[in-house]
Design a protein around this motif. Sequence first.
Motif, short mmCIF file in Angstrom:
data_model
loop_
_atom_site.label_atom_id
_atom_site.label_comp_id
_atom_site.label_asym_id
_atom_site.label_seq_id
_atom_site.Cartn_x
_atom_site.Cartn_y
_atom_site.Cartn_z
N LEU A 218 0.81 -1.22 0.00
CA LEU A 218 0.00 0.00 0.00
C LEU A 218 0.84 1.26 0.00
N ASN A 219 2.10 1.16 0.43
CA ASN A 219 3.00 2.32 0.47
C ASN A 219 3.37 2.71 -0.96
N PRO A 220 3.03 3.93 -1.41
CA PRO A 220 3.34 4.33 -2.79
C PRO A 220 4.83 4.26 -3.11
N ALA A 221 5.70 4.59 -2.12
CA ALA A 221 7.14 4.54 -2.36
C ALA A 221 7.60 3.09 -2.58
N CYS A 222 7.06 2.16 -1.78
CA CYS A 222 7.39 0.74 -1.97
C CYS A 222 6.90 0.24 -3.32
N TYR A 223 5.67 0.63 -3.66
CA TYR A 223 5.06 0.19 -4.92
C TYR A 223 5.89 0.66 -6.11
N ASN A 224 6.30 1.92 -6.11
CA ASN A 224 7.10 2.46 -7.22
C ASN A 224 8.47 1.78 -7.30
N SER A 225 9.09 1.54 -6.13
CA SER A 225 10.39 0.86 -6.12
C SER A 225 10.24 -0.60 -6.55
N LEU A 226 9.12 -1.21 -6.18
CA LEU A 226 8.85 -2.60 -6.59
C LEU A 226 8.78 -2.71 -8.11
N ILE A 227 8.06 -1.79 -8.73
CA ILE A 227 7.97 -1.77 -10.20
C ILE A 227 9.37 -1.62 -10.80
N ASP A 228 10.17 -0.73 -10.23
CA ASP A 228 11.53 -0.50 -10.71
C ASP A 228 12.38 -1.76 -10.56
N ASN A 229 12.27 -2.43 -9.41
CA ASN A 229 13.09 -3.62 -9.15
C ASN A 229 12.67 -4.80 -10.02
N VAL A 230 11.39 -4.91 -10.32
CA VAL A 230 10.91 -5.94 -11.24
C VAL A 230 11.55 -5.74 -12.62
N SER A 231 11.62 -4.49 -13.06
CA SER A 231 12.25 -4.19 -14.35
C SER A 231 13.75 -4.43 -14.31
N LEU A 232 14.39 -4.02 -13.21
CA LEU A 232 15.84 -4.20 -13.09
C LEU A 232 16.23 -5.67 -13.18
N ASN A 233 15.37 -6.55 -12.67
CA ASN A 233 15.67 -7.98 -12.64
C ASN A 233 15.03 -8.75 -13.79
N HIS A 234 14.40 -8.03 -14.75
CA HIS A 234 13.85 -8.62 -15.98
C HIS A 234 12.83 -9.72 -15.69
N ILE A 235 11.88 -9.43 -14.79
CA ILE A 235 10.87 -10.45 -14.43
C ILE A 235 9.46 -9.85 -14.55
N ARG A 236 9.27 -8.90 -15.45
CA ARG A 236 7.96 -8.27 -15.59
C ARG A 236 6.87 -9.25 -16.02
N SER A 237 7.25 -10.32 -16.71
CA SER A 237 6.26 -11.28 -17.16
C SER A 237 5.77 -12.19 -16.03
N ARG A 238 6.48 -12.18 -14.88
CA ARG A 238 6.11 -13.10 -13.79
C ARG A 238 5.70 -12.39 -12.50
N VAL A 239 5.76 -11.07 -12.47
CA VAL A 239 5.36 -10.33 -11.26
C VAL A 239 4.31 -9.29 -11.62
N ILE A 240 3.20 -9.31 -10.88
CA ILE A 240 2.14 -8.31 -11.05
C ILE A 240 2.14 -7.43 -9.81
N PRO A 241 2.65 -6.19 -9.89
CA PRO A 241 2.64 -5.29 -8.73
C PRO A 241 1.24 -4.74 -8.48
N LEU A 242 0.87 -4.67 -7.19
CA LEU A 242 -0.42 -4.12 -6.79
C LEU A 242 -0.20 -3.08 -5.69
N LYS A 243 -1.09 -2.09 -5.63
CA LYS A 243 -1.04 -1.08 -4.56
C LYS A 243 -2.42 -1.01 -3.92
N LEU A 244 -2.72 -2.01 -3.07
CA LEU A 244 -4.04 -2.14 -2.47
C LEU A 244 -3.91 -2.42 -0.98
N ASP A 245 -4.99 -2.17 -0.25
CA ASP A 245 -5.08 -2.66 1.10
C ASP A 245 -5.03 -4.19 1.04
#
Length: 332
Positions: A218-245
């Motif tokens: 739910l933390n916007p800073a975590c969510y944005n960094s998560l998206i960045d880290n998924v891209s850095l590690n080339h796993i966008r096809s296997r990780v779906i980031p969510l920003k929800l309760d």
Amino acid sequence: MQTQIFQLMLKISGVKPIVQDRDNVQCKLLLLSEGTKEEDFPEEIKLELTSERIKLKNYTFSTGNENLNYAEVTSRIIPPNLPSVASFETVGHLAHLNLRNEHLPFRFLIGQIIIDRCPLIKTVVNKTANIENEFRVLPLEVIAGEDNTQVTLKEHGSLFRFDYRTVYWNSRLQQEHQFIASLCSKSDIVVDLFAGVGPFAVPMAQAPQNAHVYANDLNPACYNSLIDNVSLNHIRSRVIPLKLDGREAVRFVMSEIIRHGMQRSAAAFNNRTNNISSQCVYRLDPKSCELDLREVRDVAPLKVMICASFRLPFDVAFDTQNIKHDQSDIKE
């Protein structure tokens, strides 16, 4: 015997324990720790001393601050009646301290000692209060070095980038991150409800695990960094980031699983909870969910971190009546 001798050897940074004898060029000296007594020697060495094949002699040399490590220097500048400040957490180029109140008058000096003694450390921060905010973000004060909390680090082959001031991260859990990831396989659907910047989600989705991960925070800073880290590690096809309760994230993932007809595989997955309060778990019957508790690490005296593992029953995961009941709880 070698182990016993090693324990007695002088251990000072920058000082060699074996040196040339100044009085006899054909002999070398093994420097012993200050205060070593003859009765401390192994029996074999005592016999050699008796036969005078080995002799003891005094040896004097000079050292400076450059020969002392961080713990040795701090022990000299902090009053002897105070506990030592021996450890800190390393996060990329940043060192994180949890100083006690009695250490605070010395915090800037302690921080500068770390900068001087640890070449890879560029920033030193100290936690100023307990974590009481919604996103479990540490209240920090920069006490030495650069005012730069944007870090980049590698953990077991996974690359992470985030602002330490705005997210939750614990380097002391790196073995736990790797252990939990090792339990996953390509056929698993993983739901990380409190994913942070991805310390669990990223290695789960990487080879050889290659799990499909819903990573939520739910933390916007975590969510944005998560998206960045998924891209850095080339796993966008296997990780779906969510920003929800967390509750909404569970509903979303369950609806996705139902929509794609994957109930059987989802019901067979061992759901592992992390940082979940007792209020979130008390509805589960331990007899029906195969609850297993495992100690992760000691956080502080009388404070232990526990991992709770359980198999979520099919009727709990897909019981629409419980979902409606949860919604009424929210309204109340």
